[in-house]
Motif scaffolding. Structure first.
Motif, PDB file in Angstrom:
ATOM      1  N   ILE A 226      19.814  96.631  73.816  1.00  0.00           N
ATOM      2  CA  ILE A 226      20.277  96.166  72.506  1.00  0.00           C
ATOM      3  C   ILE A 226      19.155  96.219  71.477  1.00  0.00           C
ATOM      4  CG2 ILE A 226      22.126  94.687  73.365  1.00  0.00           C
ATOM      5  CD1 ILE A 226      20.187  92.356  73.238  1.00  0.00           C
ATOM      6  N   GLU A 227      19.562  96.202  70.205  1.00  0.00           N
ATOM      7  CA  GLU A 227      18.599  96.266  69.100  1.00  0.00           C
ATOM      8  C   GLU A 227      18.436  94.924  68.392  1.00  0.00           C
ATOM      9  OE1 GLU A 227      19.484 100.677  67.374  1.00  0.00           O
ATOM     10  OE2 GLU A 227      21.171  99.244  67.411  1.00  0.00           O
ATOM     11  N   ALA A 228      19.444  94.059  68.520  1.00  0.00           N
ATOM     12  CA  ALA A 228      19.393  92.769  67.820  1.00  0.00           C
ATOM     13  C   ALA A 228      20.166  91.709  68.612  1.00  0.00           C
ATOM     14  CB  ALA A 228      19.982  92.896  66.415  1.00  0.00           C
ATOM     15  N   ILE A 229      19.726  90.465  68.459  1.00  0.00           N
ATOM     16  CA  ILE A 229      20.392  89.334  69.116  1.00  0.00           C
ATOM     17  C   ILE A 229      20.709  88.288  68.054  1.00  0.00           C
ATOM     18  CG2 ILE A 229      20.245  87.551  70.898  1.00  0.00           C
ATOM     19  CD1 ILE A 229      17.922  89.270  72.125  1.00  0.00           C
ATOM     20  N   VAL A 230      21.975  87.975  67.915  1.00  0.00           N
ATOM     21  CA  VAL A 230      22.419  86.918  67.000  1.00  0.00           C
ATOM     22  C   VAL A 230      22.574  85.639  67.815  1.00  0.00           C
ATOM     23  CG1 VAL A 230      24.301  86.127  65.506  1.00  0.00           C
ATOM     24  CG2 VAL A 230      23.584  88.529  65.458  1.00  0.00           C
ATOM     25  N   THR A 231      21.994  84.544  67.350  1.00  0.00           N
ATOM     26  CA  THR A 231      22.117  83.263  68.065  1.00  0.00           C
ATOM     27  C   THR A 231      22.860  82.248  67.191  1.00  0.00           C
ATOM     28  OG1 THR A 231      20.095  82.166  67.280  1.00  0.00           O
ATOM     29  CG2 THR A 231      19.861  83.732  69.101  1.00  0.00           C
ATOM     30  N   SER A 232      23.293  81.168  67.822  1.00  0.00           N
ATOM     31  CA  SER A 232      24.069  80.146  67.094  1.00  0.00           C
ATOM     32  C   SER A 232      23.202  78.988  66.620  1.00  0.00           C
ATOM     33  CB  SER A 232      25.195  79.608  67.984  1.00  0.00           C
ATOM     34  OG  SER A 232      24.672  78.982  69.138  1.00  0.00           O
ATOM     35  N   SER A 233      21.879  79.095  66.783  1.00  0.00           N
ATOM     36  CA  SER A 233      21.006  77.992  66.389  1.00  0.00           C
ATOM     37  C   SER A 233      19.557  78.465  66.347  1.00  0.00           C
ATOM     38  CB  SER A 233      21.142  76.831  67.377  1.00  0.00           C
ATOM     39  OG  SER A 233      20.079  75.927  67.260  1.00  0.00           O
ATOM     40  N   ASP A 234      18.774  77.924  65.421  1.00  0.00           N
ATOM     41  CA  ASP A 234      17.341  78.220  65.378  1.00  0.00           C
ATOM     42  C   ASP A 234      16.640  77.719  66.636  1.00  0.00           C
ATOM     43  OD1 ASP A 234      17.765  79.289  62.920  1.00  0.00           O
ATOM     44  OD2 ASP A 234      16.585  77.842  61.791  1.00  0.00           O
ATOM     45  N   ILE A 235      17.166  76.640  67.228  1.00  0.00           N
ATOM     46  CA  ILE A 235      16.592  76.125  68.476  1.00  0.00           C
ATOM     47  C   ILE A 235      16.714  77.180  69.566  1.00  0.00           C
ATOM     48  CG2 ILE A 235      16.865  74.381  70.291  1.00  0.00           C
ATOM     49  CD1 ILE A 235      17.872  72.466  68.120  1.00  0.00           C
ATOM     50  N   ILE A 236      17.891  77.805  69.659  1.00  0.00           N
ATOM     51  CA  ILE A 236      18.106  78.866  70.652  1.00  0.00           C
ATOM     52  C   ILE A 236      17.228  80.067  70.328  1.00  0.00           C
ATOM     53  CG2 ILE A 236      19.797  80.494  71.578  1.00  0.00           C
ATOM     54  CD1 ILE A 236      21.943  78.364  71.128  1.00  0.00           C
ATOM     55  N   ALA A 237      17.177  80.448  69.052  1.00  0.00           N
ATOM     56  CA  ALA A 237      16.413  81.630  68.644  1.00  0.00           C
ATOM     57  C   ALA A 237      14.929  81.469  68.954  1.00  0.00           C
ATOM     58  CB  ALA A 237      16.626  81.901  67.162  1.00  0.00           C
ATOM     59  N   SER A 238      14.351  80.311  68.636  1.00  0.00           N
ATOM     60  CA  SER A 238      12.915  80.109  68.861  1.00  0.00           C
ATOM     61  C   SER A 238      12.585  80.091  70.346  1.00  0.00           C
ATOM     62  CB  SER A 238      12.451  78.809  68.198  1.00  0.00           C
ATOM     63  OG  SER A 238      13.101  77.691  68.750  1.00  0.00           O
ATOM     64  N   THR A 239      13.456  79.459  71.150  1.00  0.00           N
ATOM     65  CA  THR A 239      13.244  79.446  72.603  1.00  0.00           C
ATOM     66  C   THR A 239      13.362  80.853  73.167  1.00  0.00           C
ATOM     67  OG1 THR A 239      14.175  77.212  72.711  1.00  0.00           O
ATOM     68  CG2 THR A 239      14.007  78.421  74.781  1.00  0.00           C
ATOM     69  N   LEU A 240      14.324  81.617  72.670  1.00  0.00           N
ATOM     70  CA  LEU A 240      14.507  83.008  73.094  1.00  0.00           C
ATOM     71  C   LEU A 240      13.277  83.847  72.776  1.00  0.00           C
ATOM     72  CD1 LEU A 240      16.239  85.453  74.029  1.00  0.00           C
ATOM     73  CD2 LEU A 240      17.093  85.596  71.667  1.00  0.00           C
ATOM     74  N   ILE A 241      12.730  83.692  71.566  1.00  0.00           N
ATOM     75  CA  ILE A 241      11.557  84.473  71.168  1.00  0.00           C
ATOM     76  C   ILE A 241      10.370  84.167  72.080  1.00  0.00           C
ATOM     77  CG2 ILE A 241       9.827  84.752  69.333  1.00  0.00           C
ATOM     78  CD1 ILE A 241      12.130  84.465  67.317  1.00  0.00           C
ATOM     79  N   GLN A 242      10.153  82.891  72.384  1.00  0.00           N
ATOM     80  CA  GLN A 242       9.061  82.517  73.296  1.00  0.00           C
ATOM     81  C   GLN A 242       9.284  83.132  74.680  1.00  0.00           C
ATOM     82  OE1 GLN A 242       8.369  78.251  73.349  1.00  0.00           O
ATOM     83  NE2 GLN A 242       8.754  78.116  71.158  1.00  0.00           N
ATOM     84  N   PHE A 243      10.515  83.105  75.149  1.00  0.00           N
ATOM     85  CA  PHE A 243      10.850  83.684  76.450  1.00  0.00           C
ATOM     86  C   PHE A 243      10.566  85.191  76.452  1.00  0.00           C
ATOM     87  CE2 PHE A 243      14.030  86.101  78.852  1.00  0.00           C
ATOM     88  CZ  PHE A 243      13.790  85.640  80.140  1.00  0.00           C
ATOM     89  N   LEU A 244      10.999  85.882  75.395  1.00  0.00           N
ATOM     90  CA  LEU A 244      10.815  87.334  75.327  1.00  0.00           C
ATOM     91  C   LEU A 244       9.342  87.715  75.258  1.00  0.00           C
ATOM     92  CD1 LEU A 244      13.726  88.353  72.894  1.00  0.00           C
ATOM     93  CD2 LEU A 244      13.634  88.627  75.389  1.00  0.00           C
ATOM     94  N   GLN A 245       8.553  86.906  74.557  1.00  0.00           N
ATOM     95  CA  GLN A 245       7.121  87.182  74.477  1.00  0.00           C
ATOM     96  C   GLN A 245       6.476  87.155  75.856  1.00  0.00           C
ATOM     97  OE1 GLN A 245       5.922  84.204  71.634  1.00  0.00           O
ATOM     98  NE2 GLN A 245       6.221  85.547  69.867  1.00  0.00           N
ATOM     99  N   LYS A 246       6.929  86.218  76.703  1.00  0.00           N
ATOM    100  CA  LYS A 246       6.397  86.144  78.066  1.00  0.00           C
ATOM    101  C   LYS A 246       6.818  87.362  78.892  1.00  0.00           C
ATOM    102  CE  LYS A 246       6.296  81.095  78.142  1.00  0.00           C
ATOM    103  NZ  LYS A 246       6.904  79.857  78.712  1.00  0.00           N
ATOM    104  N   LYS A 247       7.904  88.013  78.466  1.00  0.00           N
ATOM    105  CA  LYS A 247       8.389  89.216  79.147  1.00  0.00           C
ATOM    106  C   LYS A 247       7.845  90.488  78.482  1.00  0.00           C
ATOM    107  CE  LYS A 247      11.277  87.225  82.115  1.00  0.00           C
ATOM    108  NZ  LYS A 247      11.159  87.388  83.584  1.00  0.00           N
TER     109      LYS A 247
END
Length: 739
Positions: A226-247
């Protein structure tokens, strides 16, 4: 001026001038919210501004979610005491955030709680449907269309996933709105990858992020990437970004991410998150205007009003903030180094590499080479956004945190500008392009600095002052010392004043409270002799504010260890409710110690604690713990009966006040307690009678009158029926035991 605004102003002015004593309009606000985020604060800020603009009084009855060491687990029963203030003549209308109570009550219980406040005019800003109450709602459809349109039209993304949560109705509605938005832009919405976390807890979000990563972002699944991820909350988005950085997945270089809600997590994330501004301030402001309209036209029909939202573009989607892209060089040209106009590209690269080594010594060789390449591409191609800007964004991401210094970053920009102008020589087109890029770099530094400032300074607690106040409150051993401490620290914490009303009975019978402190002290003309007995708290605090002045206050119920001291009204300055709640907690702990030392705290009290309540409830299995539903039912019923401890049992009035069918009330009371409503009320009266007898301040006739009995003989008969002993004999026996 807008004719609707004129109409409201005329109504309010006429009411003050010819209202027959009603005077200035007074409205309230009630919710339980996490005031560590700025959602609740923005709501309150909008309400306060509207109250100022329309010259009306405001009583803030909201409550911060419990998260400090002082807090009790079951704080809802304490907060519920505020509902007795939500009535005329104290309030002319109420703004509710009913769905904020959803973590603590069922939807049915919430609706009952607010329906019991009718006919008080109300406007709701949450997502829960309360019959016949006008509500202001988020336009989720508009919001998701803005996000999808930006990703599709601006970035030409065709492979988009959704990461949401099952936590509440709004989150689920955002998924539905997302799919509708995709259809509008000719996407096959049913084939779009969707991942939903169970809650907004970090562990649950990470689990959902792991599923998304394995399904859509690994090399093995390159066809589904995928090229983009839409989330339903900034809380979800920020946690996702931290997770992806570790990956080792970079946002936005490898995948774009968008949020929703415009929360602190979106600002403090690295990179900052493109999100939806739900216009909390505007909704708070509109809620006041809508409530005034309802008070003007009480027979007007309830309606659902959807509020348009706006898209805030930040760096997580691959863009830069608008102010960065539109920036122009405003600073004076600095002197630049001079090199020959006819140098070769290789010579130019060598010159630039040497300078970059000096400016960014801590960057690795690959990063430095990337910057050199970015600069040369920007010099010869009109790229938007410039690649130099993208490189510098990564640099700032590494600088963010406790060690971030805006001046240091701005100095780096000046150094880059100097060597770039030298490289451009007399080429006016390149020099112009360099100045624009430099301007954008400077604004990027400023925006990042603003984000850091918000993160550091918009904390819900002013930690140093609170800590100092806690030490001083703990050392106060008398009422005078406590009042002196309160005077000192209210000023330091930016709270202009307080009206403190305390009760010796330590009960929910707040009509027995005495005003013991007013800050700032009234003028000689307005001076009130303290302590001052409150005959009816529904007229409070109007009695203590000059009629010509508008007031804005926070209501706090004062309690500690299930003991009630009374209540206070703190004048509002900051919109951060956690600050007032902290003062309440410190004040109540101090009061408890002072009451203990002075002998004002009795072992028995009319405010029955949980153990006493459980002791008189007849359960089938005495060892069976209360279920959450049973406990909520008990709290609701027993709290109401205790608040009406001095009255006869009135089933019709009780069912009406609680918004509950009378038959259902009788059935639920019997199921939860084993008693009829009348018998339960009688047993609560007997427990209260024991407390009053032990206090020894009232005669038996006075106790009988206070508890709503026709005479002392009838009271004695009922007491003996429940205890096996007369009140007088029981009191003497308890006195011997205490000796």
């Amino acid at each position: 001026m807008n004719p609707e605004i004129t109409k409201r102003r005329n109504f309010l002015a006429h009411r003050k001038a010819y209202g027959g004593g009603k005077g200035r309009l007074t409205i309230g606000f009630t919710c339980i919210a996490d005031f560590r985020s700025f959602i609740g604060q923005e709501y309150i800020a909008g309400i306060c501004r509207a109250c100022e603009d329309y010259d009306i009084n405001f009583i803030n009855m909201s409550q911060a979610i419990k998260y400090s060491l002082f807090d009790e687990v079951d704080f809802l029963s304490h907060y519920s005491k505020k509902f007795r203030f939500m009535k005329a003549p104290l309030l002319d209308g109420l703004i509710t955030w009913a769905s904020s109570l959803a973590p603590y009550l069922t939807n049915e219980q919430i609706i009952q709680k607010f329906e019991a406040l009718k006919p008080l005019p109300m406007v709701d800003i949450g997502y829960l449907d309360i019959p016949d109450i006008t509500a202001l709602r988020i336009d989720n459809s508009c919001s998701m269309e803005l996000i999808v349109e930006h990703l599709v039209k601006k970035h030409s993304f065709t492979k988009i996933a959704f990461l949401g949560s099952k936590i509440s109705r709004p989150h689920i509605e955002r998924l539905s709105s997302f799919k509708k938005a995709l259809k509008k832009f000719n996407f096959e919405s049913e084939s779009v990858p969707v991942f939903m976390s169970e809650t907004l807890n970090e562990a649950d979000i990470v689990r959902a992020s792991e599923e998304l990563f394995e399904s859509c972002l690994t090399k093995q699944n390159s066809t589904n990437k995928i090229e983009a991820i839409v989330t339903s909350s900034d809380i979800i988005a920020s946690t996702l970004i931290q997770f992806l950085q570790k990956k080792d997945v970079s946002v936005p270089d490898d995948v774009a991410v968008t949020g929703f809600n415009n929360q602190y997590q979106g600002i403090t994330s690295s990179p900052p998150i493109t999100t939806i501004d739900l216009e909390y301030f505007k909704r708070g402001y509109m809620a006041v205007e809508t409530l005034i309209n309802k008070i003007m036209n009480p027979k007007s029909k309830a309606q659902i009003i959807e509020i348009p939202t706006s898209l805030i573009v930040r760096e997580s989607c691959g863009c830069f903030e608008k102010e960065i892209l539109e920036a122009e060089e405003t600073s004076e040209n600095q002197k630049s180094m001079n090199i020959s106009d006819d140098i070769s590209e290789e010579e130019g690269r060598n010159f630039l590499s040497e300078r970059i080594n000096t400016i960014f010594p801590k960057e690795n060789h690959e990063r430095k080479e990337d910057l050199v390449n970015a600069i040369f591409e920007d010099l010869y191609e009109k790229l938007t956004p410039p690649k130099t800007l993208c490189w510098f964004r990564h640099f700032l991401s590494g600088e963010r945190g406790n060690h971030f210094k805006a001046a240091f970053c701005q100095h780096k920009v000046s150094q880059i500008r100097s060597c770039l102008l030298a490289l451009a020589g007399s080429n006016e087109e390149q020099r112009f392009r360099i100045e624009n890029i430099t301007s954008q770099l400077r604004v990027l530094c400023s925006v990042t600095s603003d984000y850091e400032s918000n993160f550091r300074h918009e904390s819900p607690y002013t930690f140093n002052n609170i800590t100092q106040a806690a030490i001083h409150f703990a050392s106060a051993t008398t009422g005078k010392q406590m009042q002196s401490t309160l005077k000192t620290h209210l000023t330091e914490l930016g709270i202009p004043g307080i009206i403190l009303s305390l009760s010796d009975n330590m009960t929910t019978d707040l009509e027995t409270s005495n005003v013991e402190l007013i800050l700032p002290e009234p003028s000689n003309y307005e001076r009130i002799s303290l302590p001052y007995r409150i005959s009816d708290e529904a007229n409070f605090p109007k009695s203590f504010f000059p009629q010509k002045e508008r007031y804005s206050v926070v209501l706090e119920i004062l309690y500690y260890n299930e003991r009630y001291f009374g209540f206070s009204f703190m004048q509002m300055n900051t919109k951060n409710m956690a600050l007032y709640d902290s003062i309440r907690a410190l004040l109540c702990h101090s009061l408890y110690e002072i009451y203990n030392k002075a002998g004002r705290t009795k072992e028995h009290s009319m405010q029955l604690n949980t153990k006493k309540l459980e002791g008189i409830f007849s359960l089938t299995d005495k060892n069976e713990p209360f279920s959450p539903v049973t406990r909520l039912t008990l709290n609701t019923i027993s709290s109401y009966l205790l608040e009406h401890i001095g009255e006869k049992t009135n089933l019709d009035k009780m069912s009406e006040d609680l918004g509950m069918n009378k038959t259902k009330l009788i059935r639920q009371t019997k199921a939860a307690t084993g008693y009829t409503v009348q018998t339960l009320h009688e047993k609560l009266k007997m427990e209260a009678a024991k407390s009053l007898i032990l206090e020894g301040k009232l005669t038996l006739s006075e106790i009988a009158e206070r508890l709503g009995f026709q005479n002392s003989n009838y009271f004695s008969n009922v007491f003996k029926k429940n205890t096996g002993e007369s009140p007088r004999f029981w009191g003497k026996k308890q006195g011997h035991r205490q000796q």
